[in-house]
Design an enzyme around this catalytic site. Structure first.
Site, short mmCIF file in Angstrom:
data_model
loop_
_atom_site.label_atom_id
_atom_site.label_comp_id
_atom_site.label_asym_id
_atom_site.label_seq_id
_atom_site.Cartn_x
_atom_site.Cartn_y
_atom_site.Cartn_z
N HIS A 195 -9.50 66.44 23.70
CA HIS A 195 -9.74 66.30 22.13
C HIS A 195 -10.24 64.79 21.64
CE1 HIS A 195 -8.02 64.61 17.65
NE2 HIS A 195 -8.20 65.97 18.09
N HIS A 213 -16.79 61.21 14.34
CA HIS A 213 -15.64 62.27 13.54
C HIS A 213 -15.81 61.70 12.08
CE1 HIS A 213 -11.04 61.83 12.84
NE2 HIS A 213 -11.28 62.99 14.13
N ASP A 260 -17.63 66.91 17.14
CA ASP A 260 -17.26 67.59 16.51
C ASP A 260 -18.96 67.44 15.44
OD1 ASP A 260 -14.54 67.66 16.12
OD2 ASP A 260 -14.14 65.48 15.10
N TYR A 285 11.49 44.47 36.86
CA TYR A 285 12.44 43.91 35.39
C TYR A 285 11.98 43.10 34.50
CZ TYR A 285 17.03 43.44 33.73
OH TYR A 285 18.32 43.42 33.53
N ASP A 328 -7.11 31.03 50.91
CA ASP A 328 -8.22 29.27 50.64
C ASP A 328 -8.76 29.48 49.58
OD1 ASP A 328 -9.92 27.98 51.92
OD2 ASP A 328 -11.28 29.08 53.10
N SER A 337 0.08 27.34 70.73
CA SER A 337 -0.72 26.23 69.81
C SER A 337 -1.81 27.27 69.22
CB SER A 337 -0.77 25.10 70.73
OG SER A 337 -1.43 25.48 72.04
#
Length: 764
Positions: free
Chosen positions: A318, A363, A350, A713, A164, A202
């Protein structure tokens, strides 16, 4: 419950007007009523971005709409079904950091399924915040507890709402044709008109419980009807003995299941009383968890949890703190929450010296953001055991000096308290590792330790950090690209307090399989890069790794060259008996699909029992030579791909319709790496039919994973991903089954499935 009235008026053969009215949902509930009236809430994205947005619940009771007062007609929406939960108060990093500015009782956080970020909101008053929190929780509960028929009715209403375009409550024939394309169906005007005049009336008024009948020509399933006819004597119903016959011959079900399934899935009370199943009930059963390709019994804890830890595959993360790549990504406690929710039982920290004497997690030597170690530990305490009661291993990569190592130890003891395992079970030095059952509700610290469990050293010793032979430091890391060689060979001292917290997961260098067999302790474990494992197991030496992992734990981590936080294929590591195969949980793709697939079984608890032939101390199993093990018995897997249902669009352009194909992929030992696929179907993502059979030989069923992938595809470029589902071969249910598809994030795609017939037999 909301009521939906749909009126179809056939004005002339060239024009059909569809009128539908959605009355407000649960308007008697004061919270829902207030949400529908709307509220101005503050959306908070950072310390500097805090803007007001007007939020309200739409009349369908399932859509949240919001916009800026300056956005003109622009607005955003999301579905209640997208929400996993609502957290009230300062339960996000951002809101906690703004606690002095915004009171806790005015704050709440919306948590979405998958990898989508959270939404932090602040109301003007505590009462308004409570209204939204309570109201959303009610709606989420309602969304999660709908049965199959309610979900189908909601799905029909959603499509009418989307079609809609001008939101006038009416849908012309032109909008109806657009609706078909939105639903991934290509249909010419004549067929489209026939579809919408099929009731030959209808005026047709449909209430909520019959609204789905408007879509019955599209939703009819000839392939299901044919199966139904094969077992029904009168073609109208399945008597209890006829259903029992189908369940035993085709589905491999236990005897006496028919009555239970009739009571569960037959919608007609009269049919239930007569103990028979209609075609509608049969289809509801096939679309249910009992009709799923994944064995619902494996959704529960069903494996022996009293064996040594080394006898289990353990879901492992990790760089758990990262939400993005390992060069510039954000570090967040939310990343730990997301990993734990997915069943992760080994998280990585770490740790580096931070300002004000407080250790930080990030890190090192990169541009990743930093978070406080103590905040990580507090988060782990709160969320570690919400998904699973079994132990969590804290894999510590320790770069801190002695002073802040001591601070880390203090935080661990103070915050975790009795949750942290700090004493030997029964006070005895173990000959084998304790079991997951022994360690329920406990956390284990993995890291370096002064001396062994047999005796305690009275002096602080130093350990040589020697490239990737160190048992704790991930020397194949980004730091190697930025640090001097001399720097990586520094000696580091270890805090006595931190050392004493390490019990069953002592990090040690790996010096070879022979020394490990001669003098290795069960509580000693080493970390290996993915390339190191491949090097150790090449030339048919996998059996040595399998045998090594019977007694001791092994952790494998991605190469540091994966700066984009990509993942390696974990199946090769599991095939060699490695337990802690650490992946970047924040990175979607095949590798995480395999991880989710393996740990989907056993109640999603994060522990999966290895096959018996990988748990024996004299095991001679070699992944490269599976036929050499006693009891070798290959199986034939035959999958007849029958049809697909309601695939999502890949390209959201109005006229774009997918050309789907189904690929089945087998992962396991090297001989079990294979794939095959169907042809593609032109312009039909709604109800494509293939009826094609794909065959496989499975040499080690206990280690095999089966992945179903649906793609769009494209002959000119790479196929587009539509959905996937991965599960252990041992969790496959035979017979006529639905494969319920998941998105790239691992979240369910509503109503999208592939209908298959699965046959498993011995290879002759």
């Amino acid at each position: 419950c909301e009521q939906v009235t749909i009126i179809i008026i056939i004005i002339n053969p060239g024009f059909v007007l569809v009128h539908f009215d959605i009355s407000p949902a649960s308007t008697d509930d004061p919270d829902i009523k207030q949400m529908m009236a709307g509220s101005t809430l503050r959306k908070v994205k950072s310390h500097s971005w805090k803007k007001h947005r007007h939020f309200r619940l739409l009349e369908d009771g399932l859509t949240i709409w919001y916009k800026s007062r300056w956005a003109g007609r622009g607005h955003s929406t999301f579905s209640v079904s997208d929400l996993e939960t609502v957290r009230d108060g300062h339960q996000s990093e951002l809101l906690l950091s703004l606690s002095e500015e915004f009171p806790s009782d005015q704050c709440f956080t919306l948590v979405f399924h998958g990898r989508r970020g959270t939404l932090d909101l602040v109301a003007d008053t505590p009462e308004e915040a409570k209204c939204w929190v309570d109201g959303l929780r009610k709606l989420i509960h309602k969304s999660q507890t709908m049965d199959c028929k309610e979900r189908l009715d909601q799905w029909v209403r959603d499509w009418f709402t989307k079609a809609d375009k001008n939101k006038d409550g009416q849908m012309t024939f032109k909008e109806a044709k657009t609706l078909l394309k939105m639903m991934n169906v290509e249909m010419n005007e004549e067929n489209a008109l026939h579809l919408f005049t099929v009731c030959n009336l209808s005026l047709c008024v449909l209430e909520q419980h019959t609204s789905a009948s408007l879509m019955s020509p599209l939703l009819s399933r000839d392939e299901v009807w044919k199966v139904f006819q094969d077992f029904s004597a009168d073609g109208e119903r399945l008597l209890v003995d006829e259903l029992e016959n189908f369940l035993q011959i085709e589905q491999g079900e236990r005897e006496g299941r028919a009555q239970e399934l009739i009571e569960l899935y037959e919608p007609s009370e009269a049919a239930r009383q007569q103990m028979c199943m209609s075609l509608e009930g049969f289809q509801l059963y096939l679309c249910s968890p009992h009709g799923s390709i994944f064995n619902p019994d494996h959704e529960q804890l069903h494996q022996d949890m009293k064996l040594p830890l080394s006898h289990y595959f353990i879901s492992s993360s990790h760089n758990t703190y990262l939400t993005g790549d390992q060069l510039r990504g954000q570090s967040s406690t939310e990343a730990y929450i997301q990993a734990l929710k997915r069943g992760c039982r080994c998280v990585e920290l770490d740790c580096w010296d931070g300002p004000d004497g407080e250790p930080i997690v990030y890190h090192g030597h990169t541009l990743t953001s930093k978070i406080l170690f103590r905040d990580v530990i507090s988060t782990l305490k709160e969320y570690a055991f919400k998904t699973s009661v079994f132990p969590v291993i804290l894999s510590l990569e320790n770069h801190c000096g002695l002073e802040q190592q001591t601070v880390m130890a203090q935080h661990l003891k103070k915050i975790l308290g009795e949750i942290l395992q700090t004493s030997l079970i029964n006070g005895q030095v173990p000959e084998q590792l304790p079991s997951p059952q022994d360690l329920r509700g406990k956390m284990l610290l993995k890291g370096k330790k002064l001396g062994g469990l047999e005796q305690r050293s009275d002096e602080t010793i130093t350990d040589e950090v020697s490239d990737d032979e160190d048992g704790e430091m991930e020397r194949e890391s980004v730091e190697d690209l930025t640090k001097d060689t001399a720097d990586s060979n520094k000696q580091s001292k270890l805090s006595r307090e931190l050392s004493d917290l390490v019990l069953y997961c002592k990090s040690v260098p790996f010096h070879g399989f022979e020394p490990a067999r001669a003098s290795g302790k069960c509580y000693e474990m080493s970390s290996f890069s993915e390339s190191k494992v491949k090097k150790l197991t090449k030339d048919g030496k996998g059996s040595e790794m399998v045998q090594y992992n019977v007694k001791q734990l092994t952790r494998v981590y991605p190469s540091g060259m994966r700066t984009d936080s990509s993942n390696y294929n974990p199946q090769e590591m599991w095939a060699n008996g490695c337990q802690l195969v650490a992946l970047n949980f924040q990175t979607a793709g095949l590798e995480m699909d395999l991880n989710d697939g393996l740990f989907r079984q056993n109640g999603g608890c994060g522990f999966v029992l290895k096959p018996e032939f990988m748990r024996k101390t004299d095991s001679e199993f070699s992944p490269e030579r599976p036929e050499s093990r006693p009891g070798y018995r290959p199986l034939r897997l035959s999958i007849q791909v029958l049809s697909g249902q309601q695939f999502p669009k890949v390209n959201q352009k109005e006229g774009s319709i997918v050309d789907p194909l189904v690929r089945v992929e087998l992962y396991g030992v090297p001989k079990d790496q294979s794939r095959d696929e169907t042809s593609y179907i032109n312009n039909n993502g709604f109800n494509p039919a293939w009826n094609e059979t794909l065959n496989f030989v499975v040499h080690v069923p206990d280690l095999a994973l089966v992945r179903f992938v649906v793609e769009d595809y494209d002959k000119a470029s790479r196929n587009d991903f539509i959905g996937q589902f991965t599960l252990p071969f041992t969790s496959l249910q035979p017979g006529y089954r639905h494969v319920h598809l998941l998105s790239k994030d691992g979240t369910p795609i509503p109503h999208a499935s592939v209908f298959v017939n699965v046959s498993i037999s011995e290879l002759t």
